[in-house]
Scaffold this active site. Structure first.
Site, mmCIF file in Angstrom:
data_model
loop_
_atom_site.group_PDB
_atom_site.id
_atom_site.type_symbol
_atom_site.label_atom_id
_atom_site.label_comp_id
_atom_site.label_asym_id
_atom_site.label_seq_id
_atom_site.Cartn_x
_atom_site.Cartn_y
_atom_site.Cartn_z
ATOM 1 N N LYS A 105 -0.400 14.842 -11.040
ATOM 2 C CA LYS A 105 0.485 14.326 -12.033
ATOM 3 C C LYS A 105 1.558 15.437 -12.474
ATOM 4 C CE LYS A 105 -0.828 10.144 -12.097
ATOM 5 N NZ LYS A 105 -0.008 8.928 -11.877
ATOM 6 N N ASP A 137 0.824 -1.158 0.009
ATOM 7 C CA ASP A 137 0.005 -0.059 -0.100
ATOM 8 C C ASP A 137 0.922 1.305 -0.114
ATOM 9 O OD1 ASP A 137 -1.770 2.244 0.445
ATOM 10 O OD2 ASP A 137 -2.656 1.010 2.056
ATOM 11 N N TYR A 181 -6.787 15.534 -9.987
ATOM 12 C CA TYR A 181 -5.775 14.489 -10.684
ATOM 13 C C TYR A 181 -4.690 15.038 -11.537
ATOM 14 C CZ TYR A 181 -4.334 10.671 -13.942
ATOM 15 O OH TYR A 181 -3.759 9.708 -14.544
#
Length: 240
Positions: free
Chosen positions: A168, A61, A164
């Site tokens: 990135k 994880d 999102y």
């Protein structure tokens, strides 16, 4: 006879990550399948082994310090690290994340996985990578991280994804700084964009996961002296 080189792919139980693992395995690498879901991890490893890949499971994880440390402790060597695990966070209508209505907890959760998780895993694996003759690190990014593309209305692609996409972009920036830190060493680190790939992440729109995995596999197996600190897709370099 030289030892078989070992790769670790995070988020490798399905989709692009699975195909990256499969592709590296087909090239003769021993592949660690990193995933947090035990059942899916076991299924992926069994499927890879049935295809002839020397695969093994790595419970992992990326958001948990202990899990990552334990994963590093199970490995005896590491030559390739592919940081593929990532999440988008909840989407609104039209598959968008409106920056004016974002839940800050969503932003924190996305960054924790997509950026901090990559740092956490990379740093935990560095002692192993430093012992490799040709260590490679690949961070799976996205073309929506390109500020050049996103800021130009004429070429902006996809919906607004205000959690999102910036995560990135953050990942790309971190990649550049790792590359600077590793300058003059054998460690090559690059960010890659697999494109729009048909997985549960995209609602199964786009090209095949095998096609999306190709660029990551290529950069994971760069020859010595290859590029580092770059952002690439199938067609070449992606503008920052």
């Amino acid at each position: 006879m030289s030892e078989t080189k070992t790769a670790l792919v995070t988020g490798a139980n399905k989709g692009i990550g699975y195909e990256i693992a499969a592709g590296l395995g087909a090239l003769g690498y021993r592949v660690g399948v990193g995933a947090r879901d035990a059942a899916r991890l076991e299924t992926a490893v069994e499927k890879l082994r049935a295809a002839g890949v020397e695969a093994f499971g790595v419970p992992l994880d990326v958001t948990d310090d202990r899990s990552v440390a334990d994963a590093a402790g199970t490995l005896d060597r590491l030559d390739i690290l592919v940081n593929n695990a990532g999440i988008s966070g909840p989407m609104g209508p039209g598959w968008e994340q409106d920056p004016t209505a974002l839940d800050l907890d969503v932003v924190r959760t996305v960054v924790e996985t997509n950026v901090i998780g990559v740092i956490r895993v990379t740093n935990a694996m560095l002692p192993l990578l430093r012992r490799s003759a040709s260590p490679r690190i690949v961070n799976v990014s996205s073309s929506v991280a390109s500020l050049t593309r996103q800021a130009d209305p004429a070429i902006a692609i996809g919906p607004i994804m205000a959690a999102y996409s910036p995560s990135k972009s953050f990942l790309n920036a971190v990649t550049v700084h790792y590359a600077r830190q590793f300058a003059g060493t054998d460690i090559l680190i690059n960010a890659v964009c697999p494109g729009l790939v048909a997985t549960d992440f995209t609602g199964f729109l786009g090209r095949t996961p095998q096609e999306g995995a190709a660029v990551a596999i290529r950069y994971a197996t760069l020859p010595d002296g290859g590029p580092t600190g770059t952002f690439a897709e199938d067609g070449g370099v992606v503008p920052w």
